[in-house]
Design a protein around this motif. Structure first.
Motif, short mmCIF file in Angstrom:
data_model
loop_
_atom_site.label_atom_id
_atom_site.label_comp_id
_atom_site.label_asym_id
_atom_site.label_seq_id
_atom_site.Cartn_x
_atom_site.Cartn_y
_atom_site.Cartn_z
N LEU A 66 18.45 50.91 24.75
CA LEU A 66 19.45 49.92 24.38
C LEU A 66 20.31 49.52 25.58
N SER A 67 20.72 50.49 26.37
CA SER A 67 21.57 50.17 27.52
C SER A 67 20.80 49.41 28.59
N ALA A 68 19.49 49.62 28.67
CA ALA A 68 18.67 48.87 29.64
C ALA A 68 18.56 47.41 29.25
N CYS A 69 18.73 47.09 27.99
CA CYS A 69 18.61 45.72 27.51
C CYS A 69 19.94 44.98 27.52
N THR A 70 21.02 45.63 27.85
CA THR A 70 22.34 45.02 27.83
C THR A 70 22.54 44.20 29.10
N PRO A 71 22.88 42.92 28.97
CA PRO A 71 23.11 42.10 30.16
C PRO A 71 24.40 42.51 30.86
N PRO A 72 24.52 42.23 32.16
CA PRO A 72 25.75 42.56 32.86
C PRO A 72 26.91 41.74 32.29
N THR A 73 28.10 42.32 32.29
CA THR A 73 29.26 41.65 31.71
C THR A 73 29.86 40.62 32.65
N ASP A 74 29.76 40.83 33.96
CA ASP A 74 30.35 39.91 34.93
C ASP A 74 29.24 39.08 35.54
N ASN A 75 29.00 37.90 34.96
CA ASN A 75 27.94 37.06 35.48
C ASN A 75 28.47 35.82 36.19
N SER A 76 29.75 35.81 36.55
CA SER A 76 30.31 34.67 37.26
C SER A 76 29.95 34.77 38.74
N PRO A 77 29.53 33.65 39.32
CA PRO A 77 29.17 33.68 40.74
C PRO A 77 30.40 33.88 41.61
N THR A 78 30.19 34.52 42.74
CA THR A 78 31.31 34.75 43.64
C THR A 78 31.19 33.84 44.85
N SER A 79 32.33 33.54 45.44
CA SER A 79 32.42 32.72 46.64
C SER A 79 33.21 33.47 47.68
N ARG A 80 33.07 33.04 48.92
CA ARG A 80 33.85 33.61 50.02
C ARG A 80 34.68 32.52 50.66
N ALA A 81 35.84 32.92 51.17
CA ALA A 81 36.72 31.96 51.83
C ALA A 81 37.62 32.69 52.83
N THR A 82 38.09 31.94 53.80
CA THR A 82 39.12 32.45 54.72
C THR A 82 40.41 31.75 54.36
N ILE A 83 41.43 32.54 54.06
CA ILE A 83 42.72 32.02 53.62
C ILE A 83 43.76 32.35 54.69
N HIS A 84 44.60 31.37 55.02
CA HIS A 84 45.67 31.57 55.99
C HIS A 84 46.96 31.90 55.24
N GLY A 85 47.64 32.93 55.68
CA GLY A 85 48.91 33.29 55.09
C GLY A 85 50.00 32.35 55.57
N THR A 86 51.24 32.70 55.27
CA THR A 86 52.39 31.90 55.71
C THR A 86 53.27 32.76 56.61
N ALA A 87 54.26 32.12 57.22
CA ALA A 87 55.20 32.84 58.08
C ALA A 87 56.36 33.43 57.28
N ALA A 88 56.40 33.18 55.98
CA ALA A 88 57.49 33.66 55.14
C ALA A 88 57.42 35.18 54.99
N LYS A 89 58.58 35.78 54.82
CA LYS A 89 58.67 37.23 54.59
C LYS A 89 59.35 37.45 53.26
N PRO A 90 58.75 38.07 52.28
CA PRO A 90 57.35 38.48 52.21
C PRO A 90 56.45 37.28 52.01
N ASP A 91 55.24 37.38 52.48
CA ASP A 91 54.27 36.29 52.42
C ASP A 91 53.78 36.11 50.98
#
Length: 86
Positions: free
Chosen positions: A14-39
């Protein structure tokens, strides 16, 4: 003993037939922070990371810091909007 073996076999099958729960595709990105404290960008990234929605792959020690992240498209879009869309 035979009943226990049969039960274990059924559960394994039964567990072998269970589909994965997280099937959303993932993406990668580079994010720039800010100069504010705290950012606020870093705070949002850390909150989403703690919630399991993002994974921080690398942090560049530039100023402001740059974050290489991986996650769902909506989570990345939320952080990009906060960072000014860079």
């Amino acid at each position: 003993m035979k009943t226990l073996s049969t039960l274990a076999f059924c559960l394994a099958t039964l567990s072998a037939c269970t589909p994965p729960t997280d099937n959303s595709p993932t993406s990668r990105a580079t994010i720039h922070g800010t100069a504010a404290k705290p950012d606020p960008v870093e705070m949002k990234i850390r909150a989403l990371e703690k919630a399991g929605q993002l994974k921080v792959l690398a942090v560049r020690e530039s100023f402001p810091p740059q974050f290489d992240i991986e996650g769902s498209a909506p989570a990345i879009a939320e952080v990009q909007q906060l960072s000014g869309g860079k």
